[in-house]
Design a protein around this motif. Structure first.
Motif, PDB file in Angstrom:
ATOM      1  N   VAL A  28      58.757  37.014  40.153  1.00 15.32           N
ATOM      2  CA  VAL A  28      57.610  37.026  41.062  1.00 15.32           C
ATOM      3  C   VAL A  28      58.006  36.494  42.435  1.00 15.32           C
ATOM      4  O   VAL A  28      58.579  35.402  42.553  1.00 15.32           O
ATOM      5  CB  VAL A  28      56.465  36.146  40.482  1.00 15.32           C
ATOM      6  N   ASP A  29      57.719  37.278  43.455  1.00 17.26           N
ATOM      7  CA  ASP A  29      57.838  36.832  44.838  1.00 17.26           C
ATOM      8  C   ASP A  29      56.555  36.067  45.179  1.00 17.26           C
ATOM      9  O   ASP A  29      55.489  36.369  44.628  1.00 17.26           O
ATOM     10  CB  ASP A  29      57.997  38.084  45.723  1.00 17.26           C
ATOM     11  N   LEU A  30      56.642  35.054  46.057  1.00 20.57           N
ATOM     12  CA  LEU A  30      55.427  34.281  46.339  1.00 20.57           C
ATOM     13  C   LEU A  30      54.520  34.930  47.368  1.00 20.57           C
ATOM     14  O   LEU A  30      53.301  34.941  47.229  1.00 20.57           O
ATOM     15  CB  LEU A  30      55.799  32.860  46.801  1.00 20.57           C
ATOM     16  N   GLN A  31      55.154  35.459  48.460  1.00 21.32           N
ATOM     17  CA  GLN A  31      54.321  36.030  49.521  1.00 21.32           C
ATOM     18  C   GLN A  31      54.172  37.533  49.306  1.00 21.32           C
ATOM     19  O   GLN A  31      55.066  38.314  49.596  1.00 21.32           O
ATOM     20  CB  GLN A  31      54.950  35.714  50.883  1.00 21.32           C
ATOM     21  N   LEU A  32      53.016  37.882  48.754  1.00 18.02           N
ATOM     22  CA  LEU A  32      52.753  39.277  48.396  1.00 18.02           C
ATOM     23  C   LEU A  32      51.448  39.715  49.038  1.00 18.02           C
ATOM     24  O   LEU A  32      50.556  38.889  49.258  1.00 18.02           O
ATOM     25  CB  LEU A  32      52.585  39.390  46.879  1.00 18.02           C
ATOM     26  N   GLU A  49      57.700  42.360  43.898  1.00 17.31           N
ATOM     27  CA  GLU A  49      58.349  42.026  45.176  1.00 17.31           C
ATOM     28  C   GLU A  49      57.958  43.077  46.213  1.00 17.31           C
ATOM     29  O   GLU A  49      58.141  44.268  45.968  1.00 17.31           O
ATOM     30  CB  GLU A  49      59.874  42.004  44.948  1.00 17.31           C
ATOM     31  N   ASP A  50      57.404  42.632  47.344  1.00 22.26           N
ATOM     32  CA  ASP A  50      56.939  43.613  48.330  1.00 22.26           C
ATOM     33  C   ASP A  50      58.027  44.082  49.295  1.00 22.26           C
ATOM     34  O   ASP A  50      57.873  45.122  49.925  1.00 22.26           O
ATOM     35  CB  ASP A  50      55.728  43.070  49.111  1.00 22.26           C
ATOM     36  N   GLU A  51      59.117  43.332  49.420  1.00 25.77           N
ATOM     37  CA  GLU A  51      60.194  43.792  50.314  1.00 25.77           C
ATOM     38  C   GLU A  51      61.089  44.766  49.551  1.00 25.77           C
ATOM     39  O   GLU A  51      61.816  44.368  48.636  1.00 25.77           O
ATOM     40  CB  GLU A  51      61.019  42.598  50.812  1.00 25.77           C
TER      41      GLU A  51
HETATM   42 CA    CA Z   1      57.244  38.814  50.118  1.00 30.68          CA
END
Ligand code: CA
Length: 231
Positions: free
Chosen positions: A52-56, A9-11
């Motif tokens: 898993v987050d989708l927007q990475l 997760e990027d956030e």
């Molecule tokens: Ca994201």
């Protein structure tokens, strides 16, 4: 055993929120913030579950999900702000087990994760076998749940301690236990009793179970060592 999970997760705030909830529930959590790093970890570490987050940055969550699924039988949960049906369908087609949309309830996420873990363990046969509810040995039936004993088809009443001693010995067939081990297991350290009580109880068990108590077929005396439930 602690279940180790991976959160990709990027956030940062979301990643930390997820980690906190999983850690509160006893999980060991690894965090990473990019798709490439996530894939590297997912393929080389044995995780119980992966979020898993989708927007990475770098590799997308879809690509990540697909690559992990090709290599591993592990529950994959997608957590994404993308709320379109088409994204959900694509994720499931790539092997995701669940799809949770942001904003989400962290407690629900943990609950879903636990449900998926249980399902995987069942599918992969990792669960503990159900404990035996009855022991059958040569005309003796011990109903462990009901705490009843049948000797040659007749129910015989055992006291609580007698039953506990019988249950313990019969659950560990052919193993020799010394009197002091049995005393410790059945009577406990807090007991004011005497180790000789073990001998007395074994005699009572034999009187209730054996055709000839002086020539026991179930609970054998191993001279100088203790007793053994022979099967
Ligand atoms: Ca994201």
């Amino acid at each position: 055993m602690t279940t180790r999970i991976l959160i990709i997760e990027d956030e940062t705030t979301i990643a930390q929120l997820e980690r906190d909830y999983f850690e509160l529930n006893g999980f060991h959590v690894d965090l990473c913030h990019t798709g490439n790093e996530g894939l590297e970890l997912a393929l080389h570490v044995d995780y119980g579950l992966i979020i898993v987050d989708l927007q990475l940055p770098g590799m997308s969550g879809f690509e990540l999900c697909s690559q992990i699924r090709q290599a591993k039988e592990v529950p994959i949960l997608i957590v994404s702000a993308k709320n379109e049906e088409i994204d959900k369908i694509r994720a499931f087609n790539l092997g995701a087990d669940d799809y949770i949309t942001k904003p989400f309830s962290p407690s629900e996420l943990v609950a879903r994760a636990k449900a998926h873990l249980t399902r995987y363990e069942r599918l992969l046969g990792k669960h503990e076998p159900a404990p035996k509810s009855e022991i059958h040995i040569r005309g003796l039936v011990i109903d462990l749940a009901a705490r009843r004993v049948y000797v040659r088809n007749q129910e015989v009443v055992f006291t609580t301690r007698e039953f506990s001693l019988l249950e313990f010995l019969a659950s560990h067939p052919n193993r020799v236990f010394s009197k002091s081990e049995l005393f410790e297991r059945i009577w406990g350290m807090d007991s004011s009793g005497d180790i000789a009580t073990v001998t007395v109880h074994v005699r009572k068990l034999r009187e209730k179970m054996e055709v000839d108590p002086s020539n026991p077929q179930y609970i054998e005396t191993v001279w100088g060592a203790g007793y053994r439930f022979s099967v």
